[in-house]
Write a protein that holds these residues in place. Structure first.
Motif, short mmCIF file in Angstrom:
data_model
loop_
_atom_site.label_atom_id
_atom_site.label_comp_id
_atom_site.label_asym_id
_atom_site.label_seq_id
_atom_site.Cartn_x
_atom_site.Cartn_y
_atom_site.Cartn_z
N SER A 21 -16.22 -19.12 0.26
CA SER A 21 -16.99 -18.23 1.12
C SER A 21 -16.93 -16.80 0.57
O SER A 21 -15.84 -16.32 0.24
N PRO A 22 -18.06 -16.12 0.52
CA PRO A 22 -18.05 -14.73 0.06
C PRO A 22 -17.18 -13.83 0.95
O PRO A 22 -16.50 -12.94 0.46
N ARG A 23 -17.18 -14.08 2.26
CA ARG A 23 -16.36 -13.26 3.16
C ARG A 23 -14.87 -13.51 2.95
O ARG A 23 -14.06 -12.60 2.99
N TYR A 24 -14.51 -14.76 2.71
CA TYR A 24 -13.11 -15.10 2.44
C TYR A 24 -12.68 -14.46 1.11
O TYR A 24 -11.60 -13.88 1.00
N ALA A 25 -13.55 -14.49 0.11
CA ALA A 25 -13.27 -13.87 -1.18
C ALA A 25 -13.10 -12.36 -1.03
O ALA A 25 -12.22 -11.77 -1.64
N GLU A 26 -13.92 -11.76 -0.19
CA GLU A 26 -13.80 -10.32 0.06
C GLU A 26 -12.45 -9.99 0.70
O GLU A 26 -11.80 -9.01 0.35
N ALA A 27 -12.03 -10.83 1.64
CA ALA A 27 -10.72 -10.62 2.28
C ALA A 27 -9.59 -10.75 1.27
O ALA A 27 -8.63 -9.97 1.28
N VAL A 28 -9.68 -11.72 0.37
CA VAL A 28 -8.66 -11.89 -0.68
C VAL A 28 -8.65 -10.67 -1.59
O VAL A 28 -7.59 -10.15 -1.94
N ASP A 29 -9.85 -10.18 -1.97
CA ASP A 29 -9.93 -8.97 -2.81
C ASP A 29 -9.26 -7.78 -2.13
O ASP A 29 -8.51 -7.03 -2.77
N MET A 30 -9.51 -7.60 -0.84
CA MET A 30 -8.91 -6.49 -0.10
C MET A 30 -7.40 -6.63 -0.03
O MET A 30 -6.67 -5.64 -0.18
N ALA A 31 -6.92 -7.83 0.18
CA ALA A 31 -5.47 -8.06 0.23
C ALA A 31 -4.82 -7.77 -1.11
O ALA A 31 -3.75 -7.15 -1.17
N ILE A 32 -5.46 -8.19 -2.19
CA ILE A 32 -4.92 -7.93 -3.53
C ILE A 32 -4.85 -6.43 -3.80
O ILE A 32 -3.84 -5.92 -4.28
N GLU A 33 -5.91 -5.70 -3.47
CA GLU A 33 -5.93 -4.25 -3.68
C GLU A 33 -4.86 -3.56 -2.84
O GLU A 33 -4.19 -2.63 -3.31
N SER A 34 -4.66 -4.01 -1.61
CA SER A 34 -3.62 -3.43 -0.76
C SER A 34 -2.23 -3.69 -1.31
O SER A 34 -1.37 -2.81 -1.30
N LEU A 35 -2.01 -4.89 -1.81
CA LEU A 35 -0.71 -5.23 -2.39
C LEU A 35 -0.43 -4.42 -3.65
O LEU A 35 0.70 -4.00 -3.89
N LYS A 36 -1.45 -4.18 -4.46
CA LYS A 36 -1.27 -3.38 -5.68
C LYS A 36 -0.72 -1.99 -5.34
O LYS A 36 0.09 -1.45 -6.08
N LYS A 37 -1.17 -1.42 -4.23
CA LYS A 37 -0.73 -0.08 -3.84
C LYS A 37 0.72 -0.05 -3.38
O LYS A 37 1.34 0.99 -3.34
N GLN A 38 1.27 -1.20 -3.00
CA GLN A 38 2.65 -1.27 -2.54
C GLN A 38 3.65 -1.42 -3.70
O GLN A 38 4.84 -1.24 -3.52
N ILE A 39 3.14 -1.74 -4.89
CA ILE A 39 4.00 -1.89 -6.06
C ILE A 39 4.27 -0.50 -6.62
O ILE A 39 3.34 0.23 -6.96
N LEU A 40 5.55 -0.11 -6.68
CA LEU A 40 5.92 1.23 -7.11
C LEU A 40 5.42 1.55 -8.51
O LEU A 40 5.52 0.73 -9.42
N LYS A 41 4.86 2.77 -8.66
CA LYS A 41 4.44 3.27 -9.97
C LYS A 41 4.99 4.68 -10.13
O LYS A 41 5.05 5.45 -9.18
N LYS A 42 5.39 5.00 -11.36
CA LYS A 42 5.94 6.31 -11.65
C LYS A 42 4.84 7.37 -11.71
O LYS A 42 3.79 7.12 -12.29
N PRO A 43 5.10 8.57 -11.17
CA PRO A 43 4.12 9.65 -11.28
C PRO A 43 4.09 10.18 -12.71
O PRO A 43 5.07 10.04 -13.46
N THR A 44 2.99 10.80 -13.09
CA THR A 44 2.83 11.37 -14.42
C THR A 44 3.05 12.87 -14.36
O THR A 44 2.37 13.56 -13.59
N PRO A 45 4.00 13.41 -15.13
CA PRO A 45 4.22 14.87 -15.10
C PRO A 45 3.05 15.61 -15.75
O PRO A 45 2.44 15.13 -16.70
N VAL A 46 2.74 16.77 -15.20
CA VAL A 46 1.69 17.64 -15.74
C VAL A 46 2.38 18.80 -16.44
O VAL A 46 3.21 19.49 -15.83
#
Length: 92
Positions: A21-46
Motif C-alpha cells: 500500500s502506498p499509505r503503508y509505505a509512506e508510514a514506513v518512510d516517516m518512521a525510518i526518517e524519525s528513527l534516523k534523527k534519534q541516532i546520535l551524530k557529532k556536531p561539526t565545529p565551525v
C-alpha cells in the motif's frame, strides 16, 4: 533494541510495504526518517579564527549552527530539525 536496529529492520521491509500500500509505505518512510534523527551524530565545529572567542558548531543533519559557549552540551537535539546531538567527544 537500538534506534539503528529498528531503522534497519524497517528498511528491510520497505520493498514489501511499497507493494502492499502506498499509505503503508509512506508510514514506513516517516518512521525510518524519525528513527534516523534519534541516532546520535557529532556536531561539526565551525572555524571562526582567533578574533572570536565563541565556538560555533553545525548540525550534522541540517547545517544549523549554535554557539557552544552559550548552549554547549546542554543542547541534546537540534532546534531546527530535531537531530540528536552527540557531544561526547567535543571539548568545551
Amino acid at each position: 533494541m537500538t534506534y539503528e536496529e529498528a531503522r534497519r529492520m524497517l528498511s528491510s521491509h520497505h520493498a514489501w510495504a511499497r507493494s502492499e500500500s502506498p499509505r503503508y509505505a509512506e508510514a514506513v518512510d516517516m518512521a525510518i526518517e524519525s528513527l534516523k534523527k534519534q541516532i546520535l551524530k557529532k556536531p561539526t565545529p565551525v572555524i571562526l579564527g582567533k578574533v572570536f572567542k565563541d565556538t560555533l558548531y553545525n548540525c550534522p543533519c541540517c547545517g544549523d549552527d549554535w554557539n557552544a559557549n552559550e548552549y554547549g552540551s546542554a543542547m541534546q537535539f537540534c532546534w531546527t530539525c530535531g537531530q540528536a546531538i552527540d557531544w561526547s567527544e567535543v571539548e568545551e
